[in-house]
Scaffold this motif. Structure first.
Motif, PDB file in Angstrom:
ATOM      1  N   PRO A 215       9.418   6.269   1.145  1.00 34.05           N
ATOM      2  CA  PRO A 215       8.768   4.606  -0.123  1.00 34.05           C
ATOM      3  C   PRO A 215       6.931   4.702   0.423  1.00 34.05           C
ATOM      4  O   PRO A 215       5.973   4.683  -0.463  1.00 34.05           O
ATOM      5  CB  PRO A 215       9.596   4.107  -0.070  1.00 34.05           C
ATOM      6  N   TYR A 216       6.780   4.680   2.080  1.00 38.80           N
ATOM      7  CA  TYR A 216       5.405   5.095   2.620  1.00 38.80           C
ATOM      8  C   TYR A 216       4.009   6.048   0.825  1.00 38.80           C
ATOM      9  O   TYR A 216       3.356   5.446   0.714  1.00 38.80           O
ATOM     10  CB  TYR A 216       5.180   5.119   3.344  1.00 38.80           C
ATOM     11  N   GLY A 217       4.701   6.986   1.253  1.00 43.98           N
ATOM     12  CA  GLY A 217       4.635   8.044   1.092  1.00 43.98           C
ATOM     13  C   GLY A 217       3.691   7.578  -0.716  1.00 43.98           C
ATOM     14  O   GLY A 217       2.981   8.281  -1.419  1.00 43.98           O
ATOM     15  N   GLN A 218       4.887   7.582  -1.423  1.00 48.65           N
ATOM     16  CA  GLN A 218       5.298   7.375  -2.969  1.00 48.65           C
ATOM     17  C   GLN A 218       3.721   6.386  -3.323  1.00 48.65           C
ATOM     18  O   GLN A 218       3.589   6.524  -3.741  1.00 48.65           O
ATOM     19  CB  GLN A 218       6.739   6.453  -2.910  1.00 48.65           C
ATOM     20  N   ALA A 219       3.955   5.076  -2.480  1.00 54.85           N
ATOM     21  CA  ALA A 219       3.309   4.128  -2.489  1.00 54.85           C
ATOM     22  C   ALA A 219       0.951   4.945  -2.573  1.00 54.85           C
ATOM     23  O   ALA A 219       0.756   3.891  -3.049  1.00 54.85           O
ATOM     24  CB  ALA A 219       2.839   2.659  -2.146  1.00 54.85           C
ATOM     25  N   LEU A 220       1.327   5.629  -0.955  1.00 57.75           N
ATOM     26  CA  LEU A 220       0.317   5.806  -0.923  1.00 57.75           C
ATOM     27  C   LEU A 220      -0.267   6.928  -2.175  1.00 57.75           C
ATOM     28  O   LEU A 220      -1.663   7.376  -2.473  1.00 57.75           O
ATOM     29  CB  LEU A 220       0.101   6.854   0.502  1.00 57.75           C
ATOM     30  N   LEU A 221       0.709   8.068  -2.694  1.00 55.43           N
ATOM     31  CA  LEU A 221       0.450   9.008  -4.089  1.00 55.43           C
ATOM     32  C   LEU A 221      -0.227   8.325  -5.142  1.00 55.43           C
ATOM     33  O   LEU A 221      -0.828   8.688  -5.926  1.00 55.43           O
ATOM     34  CB  LEU A 221       2.083   9.593  -4.001  1.00 55.43           C
ATOM     35  N   ALA A 273       1.840  -2.429  -1.110  1.00 56.43           N
ATOM     36  CA  ALA A 273       2.812  -1.848  -1.019  1.00 56.43           C
ATOM     37  C   ALA A 273       3.175  -1.472   0.278  1.00 56.43           C
ATOM     38  O   ALA A 273       4.380  -0.541   1.144  1.00 56.43           O
ATOM     39  CB  ALA A 273       3.454  -0.689  -2.545  1.00 56.43           C
ATOM     40  N   LEU A 274       2.192  -0.262   0.480  1.00 61.75           N
ATOM     41  CA  LEU A 274       2.397   0.089   1.554  1.00 61.75           C
ATOM     42  C   LEU A 274       2.260  -0.108   3.211  1.00 61.75           C
ATOM     43  O   LEU A 274       2.214  -0.070   4.161  1.00 61.75           O
ATOM     44  CB  LEU A 274       0.352   1.450   1.548  1.00 61.75           C
TER      45      LEU A 274
END
Length: 363
Positions: A215-221, A273-274
């Motif tokens: 999820p962290y990477g999705q929010a960052l993306l 979100a991050l």
């Protein structure tokens, strides 16, 4: 608490932007900006919001720890021994001082009070940087970069939000663009540089695609993809808007500035979100923590602790071309005087196409 954390952090960013944007614009001579009116009540709510919303991470930590030693003792311990707690106490004190300044003194008529308001707001930004995740990874480098990053974002977005939502007319907009455009460019460049430095604290560039599995990477993306429509609107509201106003002084630029501010709010939400997710270096990718969005669109078979790499295929390239089409249509909608909401819809489709092209290009 997860959703509360996202909402509160996004609103916290908005409160800072509203404050610093208001104080800065009241320092600008009236001939170089539209007539603006930011009621005291809004700034009072923004200051109160900073005190309240910045407490949410402290509350989350207290609720996470209190079962072992009790709520009261945990509350005291977090406030006076944890950096996030001490930073909030500092924030609360200065928020009250700033609140008194806004209530008792008219920042709209005397520049001195606006200067003091800016100083107090910058102090609160430093407190936020002190308690940030980046500061916990590297106390000096993280603190300085987080503070510089958030200051640049607040100045740029704050001015834009205030002038688009609190201006009474669009007079002097050309004069406004003459100084705001270079300010925005400097702030944007500072945001990108400091943002990339902050990113290295949690994920290496070579591991960036791997982070999309959680999820962290999705929010960052999503945050990074949203920068694309933000840049499109920056071009529209600076270069193209200047040309439009030179030909038609009666053209109203406010709706387009408002749409850009909405994109900024979406970026605020992705950033918030991050803060509610575990970064890649603290997360082992398993079936329990993998992002549902990732598994929904990923074309391969997910396996715990696997690695992926970005290899653009025909589907990905087609989606990128479609994204470019929506980008062109966004600009085209401005040149053809279509409603600003039409361009916003095109930008949402642009974001979705870029996202899908990247996820579908993972192998």
């Amino acid at each position: 608490m997860f959703l509360l954390g996202i909402i509160s952090e996004a609103l916290l960013y908005l409160c800072f932007a509203l404050l610093i944007g208001s104080f800065l614009l009241y320092l600008v001579p009236s001939s170089y900006r539209p007539d603006i009116n930011v009621p005291k009540g809004y700034l009072m709510m923004a200051i109160g919001g900073i005190a309240i919303f910045s407490f949410i991470p402290v509350l989350q930590l207290i609720l996470y720890l209190y079962e072992d030693i009790g709520f009261a003792q945990t509350f005291q311990s977090v406030l006076f021994t944890f950096e996030v707690g001490k930073a909030w106490v500092f924030t609360y004190i200065f928020s009250n001082l700033l609140f008194i300044l806004v209530v008792w003194f008219d920042y709209r008529k005397r520049a001195l009070y606006s200067y003091i308001g800016i100083i107090f707001t910058l102090i609160l930004i430093l407190a936020l940087g002190w308690s940030s995740h980046a500061s916990s990874y590297d106390q000096v480098k993280g603190f300085l970069n987080q503070s510089a990053h958030f200051t640049a974002v607040s100045v740029w977005t704050g001015i834009l939000i205030v002038v688009s939502w609190f201006s009474k007319n669009h007079s002097n907009w050309l004069n406004f663009l003459k100084w705001f455009t270079p300010v925005a460019i400097v702030c944007f460049a500072s945001t990108i540089v400091t943002g990339l430095i902050l990113m290295t604290f949690v994920v290496e560039f070579k591991d960036y695609p791997n982070s999309w599995m959680i999820p962290y990477g999705q929010a960052l993306l999503f945050k990074h993809i949203l920068i694309i429509p933000l840049m499109v609107y920056a071009v529209i509201n600076s270069i193209l808007m200047k040309r439009k106003l030179e030909k038609d002084i009666n053209f109203n630029p406010k709706p387009w500035a408002r749409v850009e501010s909405i994109v900024i709010l979406l970026i605020f939400s992705a950033t918030a979100a991050l803060g509610q997710q575990s970064p890649p270096h603290e997360t082992t990718v398993t079936s329990e923590v993998v992002s549902k969005l990732f598994t929904m669109f990923y074309q391969g078979q997910f396996r715990p602790e696997m690695t992926v790499q970005l290899v653009l295929n025909s589907t990905s390239m087609s989606l990128i071309l479609l994204a470019l089409l929506f980008l062109v249509l966004t600009i085209f909608s401005f040149t053809k005087k279509a409603p600003a909401v039409v361009s916003f819809f095109m930008c949402i489709l642009l974001v979705l196409c870029v996202y899908l092209s990247l996820i579908l290009g993972l192998q």
